[in-house]
Structures are given as C-alpha cells and as structure tokens.
Scaffold this motif. Structure first.
Motif: not given
Length: 452
Positions: A132, A135-137, A191, A194
């Motif tokens: 997760p 993926y966000a980064y 946050w 991300a």
C-alpha cells in the motif's frame, strides 16, 4: 538586465569544464539531498516498512523519470549545437518546439503509468506488507511527471546556453521547499509515504514555473518573433530522433535495475530496506560523475556545432583526470564511514540492515572509476548527436543486470545484488570505449562541415 550565456568553444578545457560542472554538481547534490531527506524522514518517523515502501519503487521511478529526463537532455542537444554555431534563430525554434512536445509527452506518460501503477508493483514481487505504501508513493510520483518533465527540460535548455548556475538556484529553492513540505505533510498532516511524494512533486512544479518565467524574461538570446514560436514538424522529428533514444537509453538501463530490485525484493523487507538506504547514499556520491557527464554533453555539443572536434577529446581527458581525483576521496570516505551513514536511515540496533548497506557501498565505490568513465563517454557521445550508440550502451547495462538477477541472486543472495550495478558498468564500458573511438574518428572527418 539580461542574463549572459557562455560559450565553451575556446579556452583551456579543464577550467572551463570544472567551472561549468560545479553548479551542476551542487544541483545534483541538492536533488540527492531531498531524495535522502525523503528517505531519512520516512525511515525515522514512519518506520522500516515505510522506508522499504519508498525503496520498493525506486527502479520503476528511474525507469519512467529516466525516460522523461533523457528526452529532456536530448531536446537540449540541438539547442547547444545551434548555440555553438551561433544560429540563434534556429536555436529559438528548437526551444519552443521542445516546450510543446513536452506538454504532450509528459501528460501521456503520466496517464499511462498511473493506470498501470499497481500492476507494475505486483510484477516486481513487492512484499504485501509494504505494497500500500509503495503504491501511494509511486502513484503520486507518476501523476507529477509533467512537473518533473518541465523542470528538467528548462534546466537542459539553460545549460545548453552555457549557464549552469541559474538551474542551481531554482533547484536550491525547490530543495528547501521540499524539506519543509516533507516535514509538514508527514508530521503535521499525517499523510505518510504519500506525503513525501506530494512534497517532491509540488516543489518541482513550483520550481519549473518560476524557472520558465525567469528564463523568458532574463535571457535575451531566447527572445524572438512570432514566426520562431510556431510549431515545426521537421524540428519536432529531429528533437524526437535525438530525445527518444536518450530517453530509451535510461529506460533500458532501468529495466535491468527493475530486474535486480525485483530479485532483491524477494529476499525480504530487511534486504529491501538496506538496498534503499545504500542506493540513496550511492546516488549522492555518484553526483560528480553525473555532473561531469552532463557538462561534457553541453561542451561536446557546442564544440561540435562550432566545428572543433579536437576539443572534444581534450575535454574527455580533462574530465577523466577530475573523475579520478574525486574517486580517491570517495573511496576513503565510503570504505570507512559506510555504517555511520547508514545509521541516518535506521536505528543502530538494526545490525543486519547496517551491515548489508555497508557491503553494498563498499562494492560500489570500488568500481566508481568504471562508472565515471561511463558517464563521461556516454554523455559526450550524446552531446555530439550519436544518441543511438549511447542507447546501445544502456542495452549492455540491462543485459548485465538481468543476468545477475536471473542467475547470480538466486544462487548467492544479497552479495550478488551488491555486484549488480558494478557488473553493468563494466559491460557498458566495454561497449562505450570502442564506440567513442568510432565517433571521434567520424567527427574528425566531418570537421567544419555544416550541421544537418
């Protein structure tokens, strides 16, 4: 008051290249500084899994952003050549066509990579516990590609005019802004991973906008009439014929890096974290080699445009001398201080990660002269317009990393990962040395002939 450009076509090569390289070096160090800051803040405040999340996508980021940055560097080559030939009207046409191409290419790349982001990480065998965050980064980084593309294009155009200082000041501003936003997004807004990516993308976007405004207001040589701002299919094709092979060269190189990182990801979170810390440190100490290479691209392009190919060889010798002196210093630092540097990223109790990070750095620094020669020759070949040959050197690197990933890592584990980059550098030099000899002979035969 207008900003002055600088020609690199007369005078002693060593001081010219050194003076041009220093602002590039400072700029590259700043870029690596905010890459280091991202990793340090994430590792220290969010933990090992978060640090591994950032590191798990490093090679993919290099694949995509490397293509974009390579295209930008290619777009700057005709600008440098026309500037060296003092054909300022044609030079301005190349600049404005490249800005339009950048808009289309950056948006297209951002859309495609964002859509396939999750699938890319799954193909790379990213561990489930860090998926997760990775993926966000990666998604935020991909969405911000237009910001990165435009900043690098504008910096390449300014450097092509002989000014390596102006991009540095905008990068300094971007770095300071990025560090402040990193802390704000992660510690205040919460946050997570991300937030680190958002801080980087936003900083580059602001820097790109300010750089464009400054460039158009202060560089008299870029001021032209309306006819020079019109789109030209002919010039666009030439820009693409140079820029795309340069972009592909970076991407092809990154394919091998992705294979190597995928093999490393399969070894577990500790190896991913060690690899992440080591790569960040390695990239920081590699900056002078990259800076010398970029300087040689501009130096080679201007002297090719001016019909002075003999100065290209003089520049290669001067750059090689500077590279060797720097390597001696770096070897002493990394052989003695690898573990203390690794403790910037992880707690001192993480002995396995610290030892693996130090091992990677010790192997890498031993092969830095090979890397330095690679950067000097590859960028010089690109600068004089033989971008397809430079791309083939990337193929050599890719093949080496794939062989290490498929055969050495499964057999020998993390130690093979440590030798992945150095093996690729050796393969590339085995191609680049005869390639440069071929190019230089061609340049001597073409001496003082009009540019195409």
């Amino acid at each position: 008051m207008a900003t002055l450009t600088k020609e690199l076509t007369s005078g002693r090569p060593l001081p010219l290249i050194l003076n041009f390289t220093l602002p590039l070096l400072m700029g590259n160090l700043l870029q690596q500084t905010y890459s280091l800051v991202d990793a340090v803040i994430v590792g220290r405040f969010l933990g090992i899994d978060a640090l591994a999340s950032v590191g798990a996508s490093t090679s993919v980021v290099f694949l995509i952003l490397g293509f974009c940055n390579g295209c930008c560097g290619g777009f700057g080559i005709p600008v440098a050549q026309k500037f060296g030939a003092r054909d300022y009207g044609e030079m301005r046409r190349y600049v404005f066509v490249s800005l339009r191409l950048a808009a289309v290419m950056s948006v297209a790349v951002a859309a495609v990579t964002s859509f396939w982001c999750g699938d890319i990480l799954r193909i790379m065998q990213t561990p489930g516990n860090i998926f997760p965050g990775a993926y966000a980064y990666l998604l935020v980084t991909f969405l911000g590609i237009p910001c990165t593309f435009y900043y690098n294009l504008l910096a390449c155009v300014i450097r092509a005019l002989g000014d390596s200082r102006t991009p540095f000041w905008f990068l300094l501003f971007s770095t300071v802004l990025n560090i402040v936003l990193d802390l704000f997004c992660i510690l205040v807004l919460g946050w997570g991973v991300a937030g680190a990516a958002i801080a980087t993308v936003f900083s580059q976007g602001v820097s790109a906008a300010l750089c464009y405004r400054y460039m158009m207001r202060r560089f008299e040589v870029l001021r032209g009439d309306a006819s020079e701002r019109r789109f030209s299919g002919k010039l666009a094709r030439r820009l693409l014929s140079i820029g795309v092979p340069m972009g592909l060269q970076f991407s092809i190189t990154a394919v091998g890096s992705i294979m190597l990182q995928s093999a490393n990801n399969a070894l577990g979170t500790a190896c991913v974290a060690a690899f992440t810390a080591a790569v960040r440190i390695k990239m920081f100490f590699m900056c002078p080699f990259e800076s010398l290479g970029i300087a040689m691209a501009t130096y080679g392009g201007q002297n090719y445009g001016a019909g002075k190919p003999e100065r290209v060889w003089q520049g290669v010798k001067a750059s090689s001398l500077m590279m060797t002196i720097y390597w001696v210093f770096t070897f002493c630092v990394l052989m003695t201080c690898a573990q203390p540097l690794a403790r910037l990223f992880v707690d001192g109790s993480e002995t396995e990660i610290l030892e693996d990070t130090a091992l990677f750095l010790h192997v890498s620094v031993s092969f830095f002269p090979v890397l330095g020669l690679l950067c000097i020759l590859r960028y010089t070949i690109q600068g004089v317009g033989f971008t397809n040959l430079a791309m083939l050197s990337g193929v050599s690197e890719m093949i080496a990393r794939i062989l290490v990933s498929l055969f050495a890592v499964p057999a020998f584990g993390y130690i093979a990962v440590c030798f992945g980059d150095s093996t690729a550098w050796v393969f590339a030099d085995l191609f680049l040395i005869p390639a440069f000899a071929f190019v230089y002979r061609r340049l001597l035969r073409m001496k003082r002939q009009p540019l195409g």
